[in-house]
Scaffold this motif. Structure first.
Motif, mmCIF file in Angstrom:
data_model
loop_
_atom_site.group_PDB
_atom_site.id
_atom_site.type_symbol
_atom_site.label_atom_id
_atom_site.label_comp_id
_atom_site.label_asym_id
_atom_site.label_seq_id
_atom_site.Cartn_x
_atom_site.Cartn_y
_atom_site.Cartn_z
ATOM 1 N N VAL A 77 0.839 -1.201 0.000
ATOM 2 C CA VAL A 77 0.000 0.000 0.000
ATOM 3 C C VAL A 77 0.874 1.252 0.000
ATOM 4 C CG1 VAL A 77 -1.808 1.278 1.207
ATOM 5 C CG2 VAL A 77 -1.890 -1.223 1.140
ATOM 6 N N VAL A 78 1.947 1.237 0.774
ATOM 7 C CA VAL A 78 2.882 2.367 0.766
ATOM 8 C C VAL A 78 3.421 2.567 -0.652
ATOM 9 C CG1 VAL A 78 5.161 3.145 1.564
ATOM 10 C CG2 VAL A 78 3.501 2.221 3.204
ATOM 11 N N CYS A 79 3.742 1.484 -1.315
ATOM 12 C CA CYS A 79 4.246 1.558 -2.686
ATOM 13 C C CYS A 79 3.180 2.140 -3.621
ATOM 14 C CB CYS A 79 4.676 0.167 -3.149
ATOM 15 S SG CYS A 79 5.498 0.157 -4.746
ATOM 16 N N GLU A 80 1.951 1.687 -3.478
ATOM 17 C CA GLU A 80 0.862 2.233 -4.301
ATOM 18 C C GLU A 80 0.720 3.735 -4.080
ATOM 19 O OE1 GLU A 80 -2.787 0.169 -3.521
ATOM 20 O OE2 GLU A 80 -1.945 -1.767 -4.099
ATOM 21 N N ALA A 81 0.800 4.162 -2.830
ATOM 22 C CA ALA A 81 0.674 5.591 -2.527
ATOM 23 C C ALA A 81 1.841 6.380 -3.125
ATOM 24 C CB ALA A 81 0.599 5.799 -1.014
ATOM 25 N N LEU A 82 3.040 5.825 -3.040
ATOM 26 C CA LEU A 82 4.202 6.486 -3.643
ATOM 27 C C LEU A 82 4.015 6.675 -5.145
ATOM 28 C CD1 LEU A 82 7.274 4.747 -1.984
ATOM 29 C CD2 LEU A 82 7.030 7.216 -2.288
ATOM 30 N N LEU A 83 3.486 5.665 -5.793
ATOM 31 C CA LEU A 83 3.358 5.696 -7.251
ATOM 32 C C LEU A 83 2.111 6.428 -7.733
ATOM 33 C CD1 LEU A 83 4.548 2.066 -8.005
ATOM 34 C CD2 LEU A 83 5.844 4.192 -8.271
ATOM 35 N N ASP A 84 1.212 6.748 -6.830
ATOM 36 C CA ASP A 84 -0.027 7.434 -7.193
ATOM 37 C C ASP A 84 0.217 8.940 -7.182
ATOM 38 O OD1 ASP A 84 -2.567 8.328 -7.649
ATOM 39 O OD2 ASP A 84 -3.446 7.425 -5.853
ATOM 40 N N THR A 85 0.704 9.450 -8.289
ATOM 41 C CA THR A 85 1.045 10.875 -8.358
ATOM 42 C C THR A 85 -0.088 11.719 -8.928
ATOM 43 O OG1 THR A 85 2.093 10.562 -10.510
ATOM 44 C CG2 THR A 85 3.514 10.418 -8.557
ATOM 45 N N ASN A 86 -1.230 11.126 -9.176
ATOM 46 C CA ASN A 86 -2.348 11.869 -9.762
ATOM 47 C C ASN A 86 -3.502 12.076 -8.795
ATOM 48 O OD1 ASN A 86 -1.139 12.030 -12.357
ATOM 49 N ND2 ASN A 86 -1.673 9.890 -12.684
ATOM 50 N N ASN A 87 -3.273 11.874 -7.513
ATOM 51 C CA ASN A 87 -4.393 11.916 -6.567
ATOM 52 C C ASN A 87 -4.508 13.234 -5.812
ATOM 53 O OD1 ASN A 87 -2.417 11.892 -4.647
ATOM 54 N ND2 ASN A 87 -3.014 9.961 -3.722
ATOM 55 N N ASN A 88 -3.708 14.225 -6.162
ATOM 56 C CA ASN A 88 -3.750 15.530 -5.495
ATOM 57 C C ASN A 88 -3.581 15.406 -3.982
ATOM 58 O OD1 ASN A 88 -4.185 16.942 -7.936
ATOM 59 N ND2 ASN A 88 -6.336 16.344 -7.867
ATOM 60 N N ASN A 89 -2.707 14.511 -3.575
ATOM 61 C CA ASN A 89 -2.394 14.302 -2.157
ATOM 62 C C ASN A 89 -3.606 13.890 -1.325
ATOM 63 O OD1 ASN A 89 0.362 14.875 -2.470
ATOM 64 N ND2 ASN A 89 -0.076 17.061 -2.442
ATOM 65 N N ASP A 90 -4.556 13.215 -1.936
ATOM 66 C CA ASP A 90 -5.705 12.686 -1.209
ATOM 67 C C ASP A 90 -5.450 11.200 -0.964
ATOM 68 O OD1 ASP A 90 -8.106 12.041 -0.080
ATOM 69 O OD2 ASP A 90 -9.267 12.233 -1.928
ATOM 70 N N TYR A 91 -5.063 10.891 0.250
ATOM 71 C CA TYR A 91 -4.657 9.525 0.564
ATOM 72 C C TYR A 91 -5.710 8.760 1.343
ATOM 73 C CZ TYR A 91 -0.204 11.043 -1.159
ATOM 74 O OH TYR A 91 0.785 11.510 -1.970
ATOM 75 N N LYS A 92 -6.939 9.247 1.366
ATOM 76 C CA LYS A 92 -7.983 8.579 2.148
ATOM 77 C C LYS A 92 -8.216 7.145 1.678
ATOM 78 C CE LYS A 92 -10.347 12.655 3.733
ATOM 79 N NZ LYS A 92 -10.540 13.870 3.050
ATOM 80 N N GLN A 93 -8.234 6.935 0.366
ATOM 81 C CA GLN A 93 -8.447 5.576 -0.147
ATOM 82 C C GLN A 93 -7.265 4.675 0.201
ATOM 83 O OE1 GLN A 93 -11.216 4.149 -1.462
ATOM 84 N NE2 GLN A 93 -10.028 2.279 -1.239
ATOM 85 N N HIS A 94 -6.060 5.202 0.058
ATOM 86 C CA HIS A 94 -4.878 4.411 0.420
ATOM 87 C C HIS A 94 -4.875 4.110 1.918
ATOM 88 C CE1 HIS A 94 -3.153 4.611 -3.533
ATOM 89 N NE2 HIS A 94 -3.163 5.936 -3.523
ATOM 90 N N GLN A 95 -5.281 5.088 2.714
ATOM 91 C CA GLN A 95 -5.326 4.877 4.159
ATOM 92 C C GLN A 95 -6.338 3.788 4.506
ATOM 93 O OE1 GLN A 95 -5.721 8.407 6.527
ATOM 94 N NE2 GLN A 95 -5.943 7.273 8.423
ATOM 95 N N ALA A 96 -7.494 3.826 3.876
ATOM 96 C CA ALA A 96 -8.510 2.802 4.130
ATOM 97 C C ALA A 96 -8.000 1.424 3.709
ATOM 98 C CB ALA A 96 -9.802 3.147 3.390
ATOM 99 N N THR A 97 -7.316 1.357 2.581
ATOM 100 C CA THR A 97 -6.753 0.086 2.110
ATOM 101 C C THR A 97 -5.703 -0.424 3.092
ATOM 102 O OG1 THR A 97 -7.139 0.752 -0.181
ATOM 103 C CG2 THR A 97 -5.575 -1.043 0.178
ATOM 104 N N LEU A 98 -4.858 0.481 3.560
ATOM 105 C CA LEU A 98 -3.814 0.104 4.516
ATOM 106 C C LEU A 98 -4.430 -0.408 5.815
ATOM 107 C CD1 LEU A 98 -0.835 -0.003 5.349
ATOM 108 C CD2 LEU A 98 -1.031 2.393 6.019
ATOM 109 N N GLN A 99 -5.392 0.310 6.325
ATOM 110 C CA GLN A 99 -6.015 -0.090 7.584
ATOM 111 C C GLN A 99 -6.738 -1.427 7.452
ATOM 112 O OE1 GLN A 99 -8.267 3.447 8.467
ATOM 113 N NE2 GLN A 99 -6.546 4.409 9.517
ATOM 114 N N ALA A 100 -7.324 -1.684 6.293
ATOM 115 C CA ALA A 100 -8.005 -2.961 6.067
ATOM 116 C C ALA A 100 -7.011 -4.113 5.904
ATOM 117 C CB ALA A 100 -8.896 -2.863 4.835
ATOM 118 N N ALA A 101 -5.798 -3.800 5.476
ATOM 119 C CA ALA A 101 -4.797 -4.837 5.203
ATOM 120 C C ALA A 101 -4.111 -5.363 6.459
ATOM 121 C CB ALA A 101 -3.742 -4.294 4.236
ATOM 122 N N VAL A 102 -4.191 -4.607 7.543
ATOM 123 C CA VAL A 102 -3.463 -4.990 8.760
ATOM 124 C C VAL A 102 -4.458 -5.213 9.899
ATOM 125 C CG1 VAL A 102 -1.687 -4.311 10.417
ATOM 126 C CG2 VAL A 102 -1.456 -3.652 8.011
#
Length: 151
Positions: A77-102
């Motif tokens: 998920v950290v890698c996905e967030a690093l590579l997601d350069t088109n999200n205008n610094n909105d990491y809510k979806q990545h955060q939800a994915t990360l929290q669901a993964a652990v």
């Protein structure tokens, strides 16, 4: 002009390049990186063979195998967030994915593993300075995002 400088480079282009480099390095060796990072788990960094003066630099230290799959999931998920350069610094979806993964019972172990990795990213061995800073920043983001899940 001889040589060159990055001082006049577009900062957004540099950010994207550094994030891509950090993400590429992480993705390219993910299983080994997660194994290394899992040394930071509660049962990690053990070595029954011999002792070292600097135990945190022990090349034979074992990972915490209980937390390692969750560290791997978090690093993805950290890698996905690093590579997601088109999200205008909105990491809510990545955060939800990360929290669901652990799972909750592994949050602290994953956080300590991400911190273990963050503290051992070497420049220039692992990444150039700017890319290493982005990787460390995103590892910190992951640690914080998981901490938000504990509340």
């Amino acid at each position: 002009a001889e040589g060159g400088t990055y001082e006049s480079c577009d900062p957004q282009v540099m950010e994207k390049a550094c994030r891509y480099m950090a993400g590429w390095k992480l993705a390219g060796n993910g299983i080994n990186v997660s194994r290394f990072a899992a040394r930071g788990g509660p049962e990690g960094a053990t070595n029954s063979r011999k002792s070292f003066g600097a135990p945190l630099a022990d090349p034979y230290a074992n990972p915490d195998d209980n937390v390692r799959p969750h560290v791997d999931a978090a690093l993805r998920v950290v890698c996905e967030a690093l590579l997601d350069t088109n999200n205008n610094n909105d990491y809510k979806q990545h955060q939800a994915t990360l929290q669901a993964a652990v799972p909750d019972e592994y949050i602290e172990g994953v956080q300590s593993s991400l911190a273990y990795l963050r503290d051992r990213v070497g420049v220039p061995r692992d990444l150039p300075l700017a890319a290493a800073r982005y990787l460390r920043a995103y590892l910190n983001w992951g640690i914080d995002a998981l901490g938000d899940n504990k509340k």
